[in-house]
Design a protein around this motif. Structure first.
Motif, PDB file in Angstrom:
ATOM      1  N   GLU A 306       0.820  -1.212   0.000  1.00 14.59           N
ATOM      2  CA  GLU A 306       0.000   0.000   0.000  1.00 14.59           C
ATOM      3  C   GLU A 306       0.853   1.260   0.000  1.00 14.59           C
ATOM      4  OE1 GLU A 306      -2.431  -0.367   3.405  1.00 14.59           O
ATOM      5  OE2 GLU A 306      -3.685  -1.999   2.589  1.00 14.59           O
ATOM      6  N   LYS A 307       2.040   1.157   0.536  1.00 11.16           N
ATOM      7  CA  LYS A 307       2.929   2.316   0.597  1.00 11.16           C
ATOM      8  C   LYS A 307       3.725   2.497  -0.685  1.00 11.16           C
ATOM      9  CE  LYS A 307       6.200   4.487   3.764  1.00 11.16           C
ATOM     10  NZ  LYS A 307       6.999   4.324   5.009  1.00 11.16           N
ATOM     11  N   GLY A 308       3.892   1.430  -1.469  1.00 11.83           N
ATOM     12  CA  GLY A 308       4.665   1.511  -2.690  1.00 11.83           C
ATOM     13  C   GLY A 308       5.316   0.172  -3.016  1.00 11.83           C
ATOM     14  N   ASP A 309       6.069   0.156  -4.109  1.00  8.59           N
ATOM     15  CA  ASP A 309       6.759  -1.065  -4.532  1.00  8.59           C
ATOM     16  C   ASP A 309       8.068  -1.203  -3.774  1.00  8.59           C
ATOM     17  OD1 ASP A 309       4.705  -1.423  -6.272  1.00  8.59           O
ATOM     18  OD2 ASP A 309       5.788  -0.692  -8.040  1.00  8.59           O
ATOM     19  N   ALA A 310       8.368  -2.459  -3.355  1.00 11.74           N
ATOM     20  CA  ALA A 310       9.593  -2.761  -2.614  1.00 11.74           C
ATOM     21  C   ALA A 310      10.446  -3.711  -3.439  1.00 11.74           C
ATOM     22  CB  ALA A 310       9.273  -3.381  -1.258  1.00 11.74           C
ATOM     23  N   VAL A 311      11.752  -3.478  -3.402  1.00 13.35           N
ATOM     24  CA  VAL A 311      12.701  -4.288  -4.172  1.00 13.35           C
ATOM     25  C   VAL A 311      13.650  -4.998  -3.217  1.00 13.35           C
ATOM     26  CG1 VAL A 311      12.575  -2.862  -6.236  1.00 13.35           C
ATOM     27  CG2 VAL A 311      14.222  -2.287  -4.457  1.00 13.35           C
ATOM     28  N   PHE A 312      14.298  -6.043  -3.746  1.00 14.33           N
ATOM     29  CA  PHE A 312      15.201  -6.875  -2.950  1.00 14.33           C
ATOM     30  C   PHE A 312      16.528  -6.153  -2.732  1.00 14.33           C
ATOM     31  CE2 PHE A 312      18.744  -9.878  -3.043  1.00 14.33           C
ATOM     32  CZ  PHE A 312      18.458 -10.678  -1.944  1.00 14.33           C
ATOM     33  N   VAL A 313      17.123  -6.341  -1.531  1.00 14.56           N
ATOM     34  CA  VAL A 313      18.429  -5.759  -1.210  1.00 14.56           C
ATOM     35  C   VAL A 313      19.455  -6.854  -0.955  1.00 14.56           C
ATOM     36  CG1 VAL A 313      19.700  -4.247   0.344  1.00 14.56           C
ATOM     37  CG2 VAL A 313      17.352  -3.697  -0.259  1.00 14.56           C
ATOM     38  N   LYS A 314      19.190  -7.721   0.020  1.00 15.97           N
ATOM     39  CA  LYS A 314      20.114  -8.809   0.353  1.00 15.97           C
ATOM     40  C   LYS A 314      19.344  -9.893   1.090  1.00 15.97           C
ATOM     41  CE  LYS A 314      21.722  -7.185   4.851  1.00 15.97           C
ATOM     42  NZ  LYS A 314      22.889  -6.945   5.714  1.00 15.97           N
ATOM     43  N   MET A 315      20.048 -11.002   1.390  1.00 13.68           N
ATOM     44  CA  MET A 315      19.398 -12.118   2.074  1.00 13.68           C
ATOM     45  C   MET A 315      20.414 -12.860   2.931  1.00 13.68           C
ATOM     46  SD  MET A 315      19.053 -15.177  -0.754  1.00 13.68           S
ATOM     47  CE  MET A 315      18.193 -14.209  -1.978  1.00 13.68           C
ATOM     48  N   ASP A 316      19.886 -13.564   3.911  1.00 12.41           N
ATOM     49  CA  ASP A 316      20.660 -14.497   4.730  1.00 12.41           C
ATOM     50  C   ASP A 316      20.060 -15.874   4.487  1.00 12.41           C
ATOM     51  OD1 ASP A 316      21.976 -16.005   6.626  1.00 12.41           O
ATOM     52  OD2 ASP A 316      21.967 -14.420   8.132  1.00 12.41           O
ATOM     53  N   ILE A 317      20.793 -16.726   3.783  1.00 11.07           N
ATOM     54  CA  ILE A 317      20.208 -17.960   3.257  1.00 11.07           C
ATOM     55  C   ILE A 317      19.835 -18.913   4.374  1.00 11.07           C
ATOM     56  CG2 ILE A 317      20.642 -19.945   1.768  1.00 11.07           C
ATOM     57  CD1 ILE A 317      22.438 -18.151   0.093  1.00 11.07           C
ATOM     58  N   PHE A 318      20.745 -19.165   5.290  1.00  9.41           N
ATOM     59  CA  PHE A 318      20.504 -20.205   6.288  1.00  9.41           C
ATOM     60  C   PHE A 318      19.623 -19.715   7.439  1.00  9.41           C
ATOM     61  CE2 PHE A 318      24.528 -21.495   4.278  1.00  9.41           C
ATOM     62  CZ  PHE A 318      24.121 -22.710   3.784  1.00  9.41           C
ATOM     63  N   LYS A 319      19.560 -18.417   7.698  1.00 14.82           N
ATOM     64  CA  LYS A 319      18.615 -17.878   8.677  1.00 14.82           C
ATOM     65  C   LYS A 319      17.252 -17.591   8.056  1.00 14.82           C
ATOM     66  CE  LYS A 319      21.924 -15.773  11.858  1.00 14.82           C
ATOM     67  NZ  LYS A 319      22.358 -14.523  12.512  1.00 14.82           N
ATOM     68  N   LYS A 320      17.171 -17.677   6.711  1.00 18.06           N
ATOM     69  CA  LYS A 320      15.927 -17.456   5.974  1.00 18.06           C
ATOM     70  C   LYS A 320      15.357 -16.065   6.255  1.00 18.06           C
ATOM     71  CE  LYS A 320      14.673 -22.318   5.566  1.00 18.06           C
ATOM     72  NZ  LYS A 320      13.636 -23.346   5.769  1.00 18.06           N
ATOM     73  N   LEU A 321      16.204 -15.063   6.077  1.00 22.14           N
ATOM     74  CA  LEU A 321      15.816 -13.672   6.244  1.00 22.14           C
ATOM     75  C   LEU A 321      16.123 -12.917   4.965  1.00 22.14           C
ATOM     76  CD1 LEU A 321      17.173 -12.951   9.839  1.00 22.14           C
ATOM     77  CD2 LEU A 321      14.815 -13.413   9.190  1.00 22.14           C
ATOM     78  N   LEU A 322      15.269 -11.958   4.622  1.00 20.07           N
ATOM     79  CA  LEU A 322      15.454 -11.143   3.427  1.00 20.07           C
ATOM     80  C   LEU A 322      15.252  -9.678   3.793  1.00 20.07           C
ATOM     81  CD1 LEU A 322      13.647 -13.893   2.459  1.00 20.07           C
ATOM     82  CD2 LEU A 322      14.276 -12.949   0.235  1.00 20.07           C
ATOM     83  N   TRP A 323      15.956  -8.797   3.122  1.00 22.56           N
ATOM     84  CA  TRP A 323      15.856  -7.363   3.336  1.00 22.56           C
ATOM     85  C   TRP A 323      15.311  -6.711   2.071  1.00 22.56           C
ATOM     86  CZ3 TRP A 323      19.151 -10.318   6.008  1.00 22.56           C
ATOM     87  CH2 TRP A 323      19.343 -10.027   7.358  1.00 22.56           C
ATOM     88  N   TYR A 324      14.254  -5.900   2.243  1.00 27.29           N
ATOM     89  CA  TYR A 324      13.637  -5.170   1.136  1.00 27.29           C
ATOM     90  C   TYR A 324      13.591  -3.683   1.479  1.00 27.29           C
ATOM     91  CZ  TYR A 324      12.083  -9.362  -1.354  1.00 27.29           C
ATOM     92  OH  TYR A 324      12.055 -10.536  -2.069  1.00 27.29           O
ATOM     93  N   THR A 325      13.484  -2.862   0.443  1.00 28.13           N
ATOM     94  CA  THR A 325      13.367  -1.421   0.614  1.00 28.13           C
ATOM     95  C   THR A 325      12.443  -0.855  -0.457  1.00 28.13           C
ATOM     96  OG1 THR A 325      14.590   0.659   0.775  1.00 28.13           O
ATOM     97  CG2 THR A 325      15.383  -0.947  -0.819  1.00 28.13           C
ATOM     98  N   TYR A 326      11.839   0.277  -0.145  1.00 28.77           N
ATOM     99  CA  TYR A 326      10.962   0.931  -1.116  1.00 28.77           C
ATOM    100  C   TYR A 326      11.798   1.616  -2.200  1.00 28.77           C
ATOM    101  CZ  TYR A 326       7.154   0.241   2.207  1.00 28.77           C
ATOM    102  OH  TYR A 326       6.236  -0.312   3.056  1.00 28.77           O
ATOM    103  N   LYS A 327      11.241   1.682  -3.373  1.00 23.11           N
ATOM    104  CA  LYS A 327      11.955   2.340  -4.475  1.00 23.11           C
ATOM    105  C   LYS A 327      12.140   3.829  -4.208  1.00 23.11           C
ATOM    106  CE  LYS A 327      10.557  -0.775  -8.223  1.00 23.11           C
ATOM    107  NZ  LYS A 327       9.848  -0.883  -9.527  1.00 23.11           N
ATOM    108  N   GLU A 328      11.130   4.446  -3.617  1.00 20.01           N
ATOM    109  CA  GLU A 328      11.209   5.880  -3.375  1.00 20.01           C
ATOM    110  C   GLU A 328      11.968   6.199  -2.091  1.00 20.01           C
ATOM    111  OE1 GLU A 328       7.211   7.218  -3.325  1.00 20.01           O
ATOM    112  OE2 GLU A 328       6.864   6.820  -5.477  1.00 20.01           O
ATOM    113  N   GLU A 329      11.962   5.289  -1.128  1.00 16.59           N
ATOM    114  CA  GLU A 329      12.663   5.508   0.144  1.00 16.59           C
ATOM    115  C   GLU A 329      13.685   4.392   0.334  1.00 16.59           C
ATOM    116  OE1 GLU A 329       9.759   5.627   3.172  1.00 16.59           O
ATOM    117  OE2 GLU A 329       8.666   7.333   2.341  1.00 16.59           O
TER     118      GLU A 329
END
Length: 497
Positions: A306-329
């Protein structure tokens, strides 16, 4: 009966492993002091399993063959820098591991050490895809005599000087190649020159110069960068011996895709080994990473919220965590779990917008990290990282301990200069009045109106010298002068104008 033979075989294997871990030079004296061969990491005698490159322990040496089974007549012989070949025992000689034998060469004979015998030779030949009746399998002539060993040692002593002169000849001819190693044959009539080069090299003139300089037959053999590192050996960035010089025999191709799958930075200084190529260990855990990445979404997948589109930044494979950020922010990253990302993707498949990433991030409960306990009482490693305070601030904050008030110089200064304390409005008004009073103009000095000073102040603060006169008496002549000047000004009418 069968289990008894297996148990006795295992006991003999364990004894063989225990006693084969060191040679006689590594054992201790009668006094318990270790002898040591002073090889600095490599066995001088060549009998220790750890000293030989790519050594194989014969754990079937004490196992008896079934009745009617003939022993395998092919032996593995080791040469310089871990080079190994297979040779037939056509003369039915009594050869065992560690024996020095004279074997068939390209022309003449060569001297080597038997590194493996028995049924395990079949396994090694199958691994290298060599048949028993192949032309590569040559003959064993005899056990080496003392004369053969002396000629062999003399030829080995010439290798370093030959390599140095060979490099001088290469530099004189201006050839773009690197001479990495020289190996003499056991009879001293032939030498093999190992070199590395990026392009094709015309070394016909080089062979003529080397043959005339050393009076031997010359063989040039080009090797790759990995093979060169395997022959020379060394210590890797992990602190252990190189894999290629200890146990690795097949050199598989390593791509930068292996580093990308493992989320490693593409820094050539960190990913390259001693050979200048990508490290072979990048392939060791690649299959595990590929299996773990099957459950992860593609990195180019965009999450619609609802706030906007988010894109992928990085990941931690074995902890199964992902980091995303908004295109505008893009200045703030949001940490999401793998399940949350799949949930958002499923919502987007139904043409719906998911909630903002802030709400998903709040749902992740961070586990408390169990840190080590300082039971020894050691100081922290970061104790020197904290900045030190200035000396001025220390003096202000420091308070004297176990001293009476009023005797220290700090107390005297406080009496002279009282510190302001935060007070009410009335207190502030009083301080302002004091300031105003202090700024009033001083009256004209008139000796008649002037009152003599009391001796209370002199009693409170006695002078250093008791025989000196008080200040009022000393300044009297100057006051008289000022009086005379004021009288003269009154009498002069020009001054009033």
């Amino acid at each position: 009966m069968f289990f008894d033979t297996v148990i006795t075989g295992l006991k003999s294997i364990s004894k063989k492993i225990y006693y084969s871990m060191s040679c006689s030079s590594c054992s201790t004296n009668k006094d318990g002091v270790p002898k040591g061969c002073k090889s600095n990491g490599n066995c001088a005698t060549g009998t220790c399993g750890s000293g030989n490159k790519l050594a194989v322990f014969d754990w079937l040496s004490n196992m008896t063959l079934p009745t009617g089974e003939a022993p395998f007549n092919i032996f593995e012989v080791r040469f310089k820098n871990g080079r190994k070949h297979f040779y037939k025992n056509t003369e039915n000689l009594t050869v065992s591991m560690g024996d020095i034998v004279a074997v068939e060469g390209s022309s003449g004979h060569d001297i080597g050490i038997v590194s493996l015998a028995g049924e395990l030779v079949k396994v090694q030949m199958k691994k290298r895809k060599i048949e028993a009746d192949s032309e590569e399998v040559k003959k064993i002539y005899r056990k080496a005599s003392q004369k053969d060993i002396d000629v062999w040692q003399e030829a080995r002593g010439k290798e370093q000087e030959t390599q140095r002169k060979g490099r001088e000849i290469i530099s004189r001819l201006g050839l773009k190649m690197k001479l990495s190693d020289v190996e003499y044959q056991g009879d001293g009539t032939k030498a093999t020159f190992y070199y590395t080069a990026d392009d094709r090299v015309d070394f016909r003139q080089l062979i003529r110069d080397l043959a005339s300089a050393f009076s031997i037959r010359v063989e040039m053999r080009q090797v790759g960068m990995r093979q060169e590192a395997a022959r020379l050996g060394g210590i890797g960035s992990c602190g252990r011996e190189l894999c290629c010089s200890t146990w690795l025999t097949d050199f598989r191709k390593v791509n930068t895709a292996a580093a990308r799958y493992q989320q490693l930075s593409l820094n050539p200084l960190k990913l390259a080994g001693q050979c200048g190529k990508l490290k072979c260990c990048l392939n060791y855990e690649l299959d595990t990473y590929l299996d773990a990445l099957q459950s992860f979404p593609k990195q180019d997948k965009v999450l619609k919220t609802e706030k906007g589109d988010a894109v992928f930044v990085k990941m931690d494979i074995f902890k199964k965590l992902l980091w995303y950020t908004y295109k505008e922010e893009s200045f703030k990253w949001y940490k999401l779990s793998l399940d949350q990302v799949h949930e958002i993707i499923d919502i987007n498949k139904n043409n719906e917008l998911a909630l903002p990433l802030e709400e998903y991030e709040l749902e992740i409960e961070e586990e408390t990290k169990v840190d080590f306990e300082n039971v020894v009482g050691q100081d922290s490693l970061t104790r020197f990282d904290t900045p030190k305070k200035g000396r001025s601030s220390r003096r202000r904050t420091r308070k004297p301990a176990n001293k009476k008030e009023g005797n220290t110089p700090s107390d005297i200064n406080q009496k002279k200069k009282p510190q302001r304390k935060p007070s009410k409005v009335e207190g502030e008004v009083t301080t302002e009045k004091k300031k105003v009073d202090s700024k009033k103009p001083k009256p004209k000095r008139n000796p008649q109106n002037r009152k003599p000073k009391t001796e209370t102040k002199s009693e409170e603060k006695p002078t250093q010298g008791q025989n000196k006169k008080p200040r009022n008496q000393r300044r009297k002549p100057s006051n008289q002068r000022r009086k005379n000047n004021s009288d003269n000004r009154k009498n002069n009418p020009n001054d009033e104008k």
